[in-house]
Design an enzyme around this catalytic site. Structure first.
Site, PDB file in Angstrom:
ATOM      1  N   SER A 251      10.531 -24.354   6.258  1.00  0.00           N
ATOM      2  CA  SER A 251      11.485 -25.174   6.397  1.00  0.00           C
ATOM      3  C   SER A 251      11.930 -24.743   7.997  1.00  0.00           C
ATOM      4  O   SER A 251      11.959 -23.639   8.412  1.00  0.00           O
ATOM      5  CB  SER A 251      12.653 -25.101   5.615  1.00  0.00           C
ATOM      6  OG  SER A 251      13.467 -23.904   5.843  1.00  0.00           O
ATOM      7  N   ASP A 252      12.623 -25.886   8.554  1.00  0.00           N
ATOM      8  CA  ASP A 252      13.243 -25.238   9.765  1.00  0.00           C
ATOM      9  C   ASP A 252      14.651 -24.905   9.063  1.00  0.00           C
ATOM     10  O   ASP A 252      15.086 -24.956   8.232  1.00  0.00           O
ATOM     11  CB  ASP A 252      13.720 -26.445  10.755  1.00  0.00           C
ATOM     12  CG  ASP A 252      14.098 -26.107  12.170  1.00  0.00           C
ATOM     13  OD1 ASP A 252      14.298 -24.671  12.292  1.00  0.00           O
ATOM     14  OD2 ASP A 252      13.990 -26.907  12.980  1.00  0.00           O
ATOM     15  N   TRP A 253      15.027 -24.117  10.212  1.00  0.00           N
ATOM     16  CA  TRP A 253      16.534 -23.228   9.738  1.00  0.00           C
ATOM     17  C   TRP A 253      17.505 -24.060   9.363  1.00  0.00           C
ATOM     18  O   TRP A 253      18.303 -24.501  10.008  1.00  0.00           O
ATOM     19  CB  TRP A 253      16.851 -22.007  10.715  1.00  0.00           C
ATOM     20  CG  TRP A 253      15.920 -20.837  10.712  1.00  0.00           C
ATOM     21  CD1 TRP A 253      16.764 -19.460  10.692  1.00  0.00           C
ATOM     22  CD2 TRP A 253      14.505 -20.662  10.591  1.00  0.00           C
ATOM     23  NE1 TRP A 253      15.809 -18.442  10.595  1.00  0.00           N
ATOM     24  CE2 TRP A 253      14.423 -19.261  10.425  1.00  0.00           C
ATOM     25  CE3 TRP A 253      13.425 -21.276  10.565  1.00  0.00           C
ATOM     26  CZ2 TRP A 253      13.101 -18.597  10.290  1.00  0.00           C
ATOM     27  CZ3 TRP A 253      12.115 -20.828  10.404  1.00  0.00           C
ATOM     28  CH2 TRP A 253      11.989 -19.361  10.276  1.00  0.00           C
TER      29      TRP A 253
END
Ligand code: BGC
Length: 764
Positions: A251-253
């Site tokens: 996932s992106d942060w």
């Protein structure tokens, strides 16, 4: 305990490497407890996830990316850890790599970066970024590879291979449709299947199918009203289904929003949820991650069996076997001479000479080499030439800022010091500020130590620069954007197309002195240049990293012959950009769901695919999409693929291996001759045009290229091959790639607006 795992590895007797890996994965999986499985699919600190200590599997470390290894932060904070051994080599940002059109250089780049990452103990580098440049306002374009899906795909593949050769995983980002930054968490992209398949997905597809990337990062935005970090169609149907991606989806942060969707829709590793600075919430909350306790509770409640969990863990274990568990993984190295050499080489190959006019004496302004400078000085009856450097970007550190790609470097050569060093023996180099932009010297806790404050008023700054310019032989203005908020920086888009801080008036005033002016523009995006025809030369110098000043000086003085070509169309006005002309940015607010719908109304007509259209075809497209905008015949300031050299090249004898193909594969040949007096490199670009088509097609689409280095007078025949996909469009009805039989044309040239040969052929 470690023995358990090792025993599992030893009793393997498989045939192919893949089968062996799968067996290893199963052997480890069977030994893992539920808690251990849950632990490996989410973060345990800002940038790491747990391994399986009981089985001897170490912690897994990620780090940004994409053009240098980010300095370490504290375990649970975005704050700098304050280490004294994490200063890296900053390589040129990826727009520069794209502008190099050089796949060998891309491989060396990836490998050098992999070595730096290894030395720093990182297992996954969060890059490369391959989102398409749809609008020049996008704050993150500097991290990406331009507007063309083929070019971005062709260059990310060797970068990934180079990086992964070091046992460091790539993490190709941001999948997908993350083409602007403003509202990035709430934008729902609405795009037709043709544009999706032909423009926005191919670079990711190349990264997966040819680059065999081990990691992909989901994007923050939404598609089909679903966040992309757990988007059913993007991740399950396309990435893992159709493309058979066998790596992990990270996932992106802070890009995860829902446990059930994350469980079902293909998210494998969750990072950055509730991390202060990105999303609001408690710190030290790793157990509260969507894929941590909430998921465990659902398993306990019987809402899920371990089937989905095991599928995620298998992928994570495969990643471990490719990285942390890989035998004989290189140890890496940091800040080596070779890495600085790679950084310089990428910069040399990527700097683009946009304009180089001849003066009254018919001499081109650049290069300002010894003989040119002597000549200029002699005209003023002086022994030594006077070079005046103007502009904040000549002195401002540019390896910091920009968001997550901000770096802490071992050293950075500024354009001013690069020029002073190089010209020491031949010219007096003076400096004037010209304008004051952003004097901030602190980015994410990295302090540049520079004090850039200047108390002079704007008029005074211009007057001081003009006074000195009038007495100089040549002025080198180094300006452009920087990596501050609302410029080339993550989190926001630019507010204007024009240069900030009143730079236009400084340039105009300098040009009015009559002293020849070279503009060196530092940016990852096109900018308005209303003064373009008033200056003698324009050089596009990107964010070049540690060796910026050295590389710029080498190109300006002719030690290096420029060979970069634009990876995007440089539109003159923002309203010439189709997304802006059609008012298809930044989208419309949907109050009830707190979502912004951004319609990619321009469809496949992004960049040169739009600029190439005649006025009447533009009008047709506008009518077809229901836009009331008026079509113009406006041509870009500089076309996609444009780039000048200090020597000259001729293309001749273009031909096809045959004028018919039944399977779509074709090879074309063309001879390139360096007709000038110094060695240099030219990039031959092959575009395909479908002459006979049942659907509207672009005038041309890049499908092959080759960069050739030639000595003065030297000739070489270049071969360029294409396959059936190069002739195809995405058939929305059938849901597949279609190459229609009939007449095609290969257009071969050195820029999208400089085609020197058209070779017709037929697909049977
Ligand atoms: C960015 C990513 C980056 C991550 C970790 C996010 O805000 O969008 O590109 O890799 O932070 O720093």
């Amino acid at each position: 305990m470690k023995l358990l795992y090792l025993a599992a590895l030893c009793c393997l007797g498989s045939t192919s490497a893949l089968a062996q890996t799968d067996e290893q994965v199963e052997a480890i999986l069977q030994q893992m407890t539920l808690n251990e499985k849950i632990a490996v699919i989410h973060a345990q600190s800002k940038f790491s996830s747990a391994g399986v200590p009981r089985l001897g599997i170490p912690t897994f470390w990620t780090d940004d990316g994409p053009h240098g290894v980010r300095p370490d932060v504290l375990w649970d904070e975005w704050e700098q850890a304050g280490c004294t051994n994490d200063s890296c080599v900053a390589f040129p940002a990826l727009t520069c790599l794209a502008a190099s059109w050089n796949t060998d250089v891309a491989r060396r780049y990836g490998q050098a970066l992999g070595e730096e990452a290894r030395y720093r103990g990182k297992d996954m580098l969060l890059g490369p970024g391959v989102n398409i440049n749809r609008t020049p306002l996008n704050g993150r374009n500097f991290e990406y590879m331009g507007e063309d899906p083929y070019l971005a795909g062709a260059l990310c593949v060797p970068y990934i291979e180079g990086l992964q050769s070091q046992g460091v995983s790539a993490c190709v980002k941001h999948f997908a449709l993350n083409n602007d930054e403003e509202n990035r968490h709430t934008v729902n992209v609405v795009v037709g299947d043709r544009a999706l398949r032909e423009i926005y997905l191919p670079a990711f597809e190349s990264a997966v199918k040819q680059g065999h990337t081990w990691g992909v990062m989901g994007a923050y935005n939404l598609y089909h009203n679903q966040h992309n970090c757990h988007n059913e169609w993007l991740l399950c149907s396309l990435l893992k289904g159709e493309w058979a991606f066998d790596g992990v989806l990270v996932s992106d942060w802070g890009g995860t929003h829902d446990t059930e969707e994350a469980v079902r829709n293909g998210l494998d590793m969750e990072f950055g949820s509730w991390t202060d600075g990105l999303t609001m919430g408690a710190t030290n909350a790793y157990d509260r991650y969507y894929l941590a306790e909430p998921y465990k509770q659902m398993l306990r409640d019987g809402r899920y069996t371990e089937q989905e969990l095991d599928e995620k863990v298998r992928r994570v274990l495969r990643l471990f076997l490719r990285t942390t568990l890989r035998e004989g993984r290189p140890a890496g190295s940091m800040c080596s001479d070779e890495h600085y050499e790679v950084a310089r080489q990428v910069a040399h190959e990527g700097i683009v000479l946009l304009r180089n006019e001849r003066g009254k004496d018919t001499q081109a302004l650049l290069p300002i080499d010894e003989s040119n400078l002597h000549r200029m000085a002699a005209q003023h009856g002086r022994e030594r030439a006077r070079v005046l450097v103007v502009g904040e970007n000549a002195i401002k550190m540019m390896t910091v800022g920009g968001g997550s790609s901000s770096l802490k470097v071992q050293h950075e050569v500024s354009p001013l010091s690069g020029l002073q060093e190089r010209l020491r023996d031949v010219a007096d180099v003076a400096y004037e500020r010209g304008y004051v932009g952003d004097v901030t010297g602190d980015y994410n806790g990295v302090s540049t130590g520079q004090d850039l404050t200047d108390s002079r008023r704007a008029e005074q700054l211009v007057a001081d620069a003009v006074r000195q310019a009038a007495d100089a032989d040549v002025v080198v203005f180094v300006g452009g954007l920087n990596k501050s908020d609302f410029q080339d920086c993550e989190g926001h888009d630019r507010k204007d197309y024009g240069l900030p801080y009143g730079q236009d008036s400084v340039i105009v005033a300098l040009a009015a002195t009559g002293t020849p002016v070279v503009v060196v523009n530092i940016s990852g995006n096109a900018v308005a240049m209303p003064w373009a025809d008033r200056v003698g030369a324009i050089v596009q110098a990107w964010y070049l990293g540690s060796e910026a000043g050295t590389a710029i000086a080498s190109v300006l003085t002719g030690d290096v012959n420029p060979s970069g070509h634009l990876p995007f169309t440089w539109f003159a006005e923002l309203t010439d950009v189709p997304a802006h002309l059609m008012q298809a940015y930044p989208g419309t607010w949907r109050e009830s769901e707190q979502i912004i719908d951004e319609q990619y109304t321009e469809g496949i007509y992004v960049g040169y695919r739009w600029a190439d259209l005649s006025k009447s075809r533009r009008a047709e497209v506008l009518r077809a999409v229901g836009s009331t905008a008026k079509a113009t015949a406006a041509q870009p300031l500089y076309a996609f693929g444009h780039g000048l050299s200090y020597t000259a090249f001729r293309l001749s004898g273009a031909r096809a291996q045959s004028n018919r193909t039944s399977d779509g594969t074709m090879t074309f040949y063309v001879t390139v001759t360096n007709t000038g007096s110094r060695s240099g490199a030219e990039t031959v670009q092959l575009y395909v045009h479908d002459v006979q088509s049942s659907v509207p097609r672009p005038e041309k689409e890049l499908k092959a290229f080759a960069k050739v280095h030639l000595d003065a007078g030297e000739s070489r025949e270049v071969a360029l091959s294409i396959d059936r996909r190069a002739l195809s469009y995405w058939d929305e009805q059938a849901g597949e790639w279609t190459a229609e039989p009939g007449r095609f044309e290969a257009q071969i040239g050195t820029a999208s607006d400089n085609i020197s040969a058209r070779v017709p052929f037929i697909l049977e």
